[in-house]
Scaffold this motif. Structure first.
Motif, PDB file in Angstrom:
ATOM      1  N   ALA A 195       0.819  -1.213   0.000  1.00  0.00           N
ATOM      2  CA  ALA A 195       0.000   0.000   0.000  1.00  0.00           C
ATOM      3  C   ALA A 195       0.854   1.264   0.000  1.00  0.00           C
ATOM      4  N   GLY A 196       2.179   1.112   0.023  1.00  0.00           N
ATOM      5  CA  GLY A 196       3.069   2.259  -0.075  1.00  0.00           C
ATOM      6  C   GLY A 196       3.636   2.750   1.242  1.00  0.00           C
ATOM      7  N   TYR A 197       3.362   2.056   2.343  1.00  0.00           N
ATOM      8  CA  TYR A 197       3.871   2.488   3.643  1.00  0.00           C
ATOM      9  C   TYR A 197       5.293   1.966   3.856  1.00  0.00           C
ATOM     10  N   ARG A 198       6.071   2.727   4.624  1.00  0.00           N
ATOM     11  CA  ARG A 198       7.440   2.353   4.948  1.00  0.00           C
ATOM     12  C   ARG A 198       7.602   2.190   6.455  1.00  0.00           C
ATOM     13  N   PHE A 199       8.525   1.319   6.851  1.00  0.00           N
ATOM     14  CA  PHE A 199       8.763   0.992   8.255  1.00  0.00           C
ATOM     15  C   PHE A 199      10.042   1.690   8.689  1.00  0.00           C
ATOM     16  N   TYR A 200       9.891   2.681   9.569  1.00  0.00           N
ATOM     17  CA  TYR A 200      11.033   3.491   9.999  1.00  0.00           C
ATOM     18  C   TYR A 200      11.601   2.947  11.298  1.00  0.00           C
ATOM     19  N   PHE A 201      12.871   2.545  11.248  1.00  0.00           N
ATOM     20  CA  PHE A 201      13.571   2.043  12.434  1.00  0.00           C
ATOM     21  C   PHE A 201      14.314   3.187  13.094  1.00  0.00           C
ATOM     22  N   SER A 202      13.994   3.447  14.366  1.00  0.00           N
ATOM     23  CA  SER A 202      14.653   4.496  15.133  1.00  0.00           C
ATOM     24  C   SER A 202      15.467   3.844  16.248  1.00  0.00           C
ATOM     25  N   PRO A 203      16.794   3.978  16.245  1.00  0.00           N
ATOM     26  CA  PRO A 203      17.620   3.282  17.246  1.00  0.00           C
ATOM     27  C   PRO A 203      17.430   3.773  18.673  1.00  0.00           C
ATOM     28  N   ASP A 204      16.825   4.948  18.864  1.00  0.00           N
ATOM     29  CA  ASP A 204      16.626   5.436  20.229  1.00  0.00           C
ATOM     30  C   ASP A 204      15.347   4.895  20.864  1.00  0.00           C
TER      31      ASP A 204
END
Length: 331
Positions: A195-204
């Motif tokens: 569907a066009g969504y992205r998974f953002y990984f935040s190390p904090d």
């Protein structure tokens, strides 16, 4: 202010659920920014009592819901139908979170992302054997190959655990497939990516996941994971990364080379030697990362890695031989 719907689906989690709920009370968000949806999956212990006691004393809205079908996918759907937050997050009953967990998730979401998450570390072991189980579960060679199991710089990844989603994401892609028992997140995340969504990984962003404390529990979990990968291949084969199928490929290759060993044993010997070298390397790596039980880890892991890989791989092959899972209409 954005409001978060915090979901926990639990089955016989009386011993672990209270610790996670205590972590919720210490979150730095304002109470009006939180609602908690606790879903009891027909537990036979005191899980429901823990939920209802928490609901009576919590400073924010808490709903205790029932999941008649028991499976995780149906339990999440029960909670999603009741959730009123602008964003949704689900944690397992045996997870632990620091006091800034929800705030850091919400900060990342408010920077414009639709799906955010962070590093899921293994829970602290209480003895040497628990350290072995933790190392087995978190090693990149065994259960810890997913990107959220390995920290690093902020980046987009193919999947996350304990992620925070804008509610609009679910409104667009729909509910979880209740035919699936162990792979509902793989299917859902594939649909979200399509569907066009992205998974953002935040190390904090950091949380903690308690490993199964016994070898029998570990093997049962790995068998189930592998089995449902095989069954889900009939429904949504593209939702898996290559890492999910490597154990099954390893088992097939080992079986084929064993059959051919009567004519030429060198390929089989080469495969086993290569596997042994890799296994020892990751055993040492896993041992030095543990806060206790380093020697026991180094001694046990070279034998436990192949056991887990075989169980997982055979489970996948058995699942592939089964028919596609059908809808469960039990209520």
């Amino acid at each position: 202010m954005m409001k978060i719907s915090f979901i926990v689906v639990a089955l016989n989690a009386e011993r672990s659920l209270g610790a996670l709920l205590g972590d919720l009370l210490r979150q730095t968000l304002a109470p009006e920014q939180m609602e908690v949806l606790l879903v009891n999956s027909r537990s036979t212990d005191g899980t429901e009592a823990v939920m209802r006691n928490f609901a009576r004393s919590a400073p924010f809205s808490v709903k205790v819901l029932e999941n008649p079908k028991q499976w995780l996918a149906s339990g999440i759907n029960v909670a999603l139908r009741e959730a009123t937050g602008d964003a949704v997050i689900r944690l397992d009953a045996h997870a632990r979170i620091p006091e800034d967990f929800l705030r850091r998730n919400l900060d990342a979401l408010e920077r414009g992302e639709d799906i955010v998450g962070g590093y899921v570390a293994g829970g602290a072991p209480e003895n040497a054997w628990q350290a072995v189980m933790r190392a087995l579960d978190t090693s990149r060679f065994c259960g810890g190959a997913a990107p959220f199991r390995n920290s690093g710089e902020a980046r987009y990844v193919d999947t996350l655990a304990y992620a925070l989603y804008r509610r609009s994401v679910y409104d667009r892609v729909g509910f979880y497939d209740e035919r699936l028992r162990r792979t509902e997140d793989n299917d859902m995340h594939y649909r979200m990516r399509m569907a066009g969504y992205r998974f953002y990984f935040s190390p904090d962003i950091r949380s903690y996941h308690a490993s199964r404390g016994t070898l029998a529990g570990q093997l049962k979990q790995k068998w189930g994971n592998g089995y449902w990968i095989g069954r889900t291949m009939h429904i949504q084969p593209r939702c898996f990364a290559p890492r999910h199928l490597i154990p099954a490929l390893f088992v097939l290759t080992l079986a084929l080379l064993s059959l051919l060993a009567g004519w030429c044993a060198w390929p089989l010997v080469g495969l086993l030697a290569l596997y042994a070298v890799i296994s020892v390397y990751f055993s040492i790596q896993g041992a030095v990362l543990q806060p206790c039980g380093c020697l026991l880890c180094a001694l046990c892991l070279p034998f436990l890695f192949p056991l887990v890989h075989m169980v997982y791989g055979v489970g996948t092959l058995c699942g592939l031989m089964m028919p596609a899972p059908a809808e469960d209409h039990h209520a």
